[in-house]
Design a protein around this motif. Structure first.
Motif, short mmCIF file in Angstrom:
data_model
loop_
_atom_site.label_atom_id
_atom_site.label_comp_id
_atom_site.label_asym_id
_atom_site.label_seq_id
_atom_site.Cartn_x
_atom_site.Cartn_y
_atom_site.Cartn_z
N UNK A 14 -92.47 89.69 19.66
CA UNK A 14 -91.86 90.05 18.38
C UNK A 14 -90.93 91.25 18.52
N UNK A 15 -91.31 92.23 19.33
CA UNK A 15 -90.45 93.40 19.55
C UNK A 15 -89.16 92.97 20.25
N UNK A 16 -89.26 92.10 21.24
CA UNK A 16 -88.06 91.62 21.93
C UNK A 16 -87.16 90.86 20.97
N UNK A 17 -87.73 90.02 20.14
CA UNK A 17 -86.93 89.28 19.15
C UNK A 17 -86.26 90.24 18.16
N UNK A 18 -86.96 91.28 17.76
CA UNK A 18 -86.39 92.27 16.85
C UNK A 18 -85.21 92.99 17.49
N UNK A 19 -85.35 93.35 18.74
CA UNK A 19 -84.27 94.04 19.45
C UNK A 19 -83.05 93.11 19.56
N UNK A 20 -83.26 91.86 19.91
CA UNK A 20 -82.15 90.90 20.00
C UNK A 20 -81.48 90.73 18.65
N UNK A 23 -79.37 93.89 17.81
CA UNK A 23 -78.15 93.97 18.62
C UNK A 23 -77.11 93.00 18.10
N UNK A 24 -77.50 91.77 17.79
CA UNK A 24 -76.53 90.80 17.29
C UNK A 24 -76.00 91.21 15.92
N UNK A 25 -76.86 91.76 15.09
CA UNK A 25 -76.44 92.23 13.77
C UNK A 25 -75.45 93.39 13.89
N UNK A 26 -75.71 94.29 14.83
CA UNK A 26 -74.83 95.42 15.05
C UNK A 26 -73.46 94.96 15.53
N UNK A 27 -73.42 93.98 16.40
CA UNK A 27 -72.13 93.47 16.90
C UNK A 27 -71.33 92.84 15.78
N UNK A 32 -66.80 93.33 11.83
CA UNK A 32 -66.32 93.40 10.44
C UNK A 32 -65.63 94.73 10.17
N UNK A 33 -66.21 95.81 10.67
CA UNK A 33 -65.63 97.12 10.46
C UNK A 33 -64.27 97.24 11.16
N UNK A 34 -64.15 96.70 12.37
CA UNK A 34 -62.88 96.73 13.08
C UNK A 34 -61.81 95.94 12.31
N UNK A 35 -62.19 94.80 11.75
CA UNK A 35 -61.24 94.01 10.96
C UNK A 35 -60.78 94.78 9.72
N UNK A 36 -61.71 95.46 9.06
CA UNK A 36 -61.34 96.25 7.88
C UNK A 36 -60.41 97.40 8.25
N UNK A 37 -60.65 98.03 9.38
CA UNK A 37 -59.79 99.12 9.83
C UNK A 37 -58.39 98.59 10.13
#
Length: 52
Positions: A14-20, A23-27, A32-37
């Motif tokens: 579960x910890x490994x799945x949370x980390x994955x 990370x995908x959510x952050x990317x 999205x932030x780069x597109x807005x900029x």
């Protein structure tokens, strides 16, 4: 003793799945932030009419 190892294995998975997931959510948020900029850096269209 066997129950503890099973619970530890489940927790590790579960910890490994949370980390994955994080990370995908952050990317995706970063993309999205780069597109807005990029959109905010584009110069707005100028009017052809002369205004006082």
């Amino acid at each position: 003793m066997e129950r503890n190892s099973i619970v530890e294995g489940i927790v590790v998975v579960l910890v490994i799945l949370l980390i994955i997931f994080l990370i995908s959510r952050n990317r995706s948020d970063q993309k999205k932030m780069e597109d807005e900029i990029k959109k905010s850096e584009i110069d707005p269209e100028k009017h052809k009419d002369k205004h006082v």
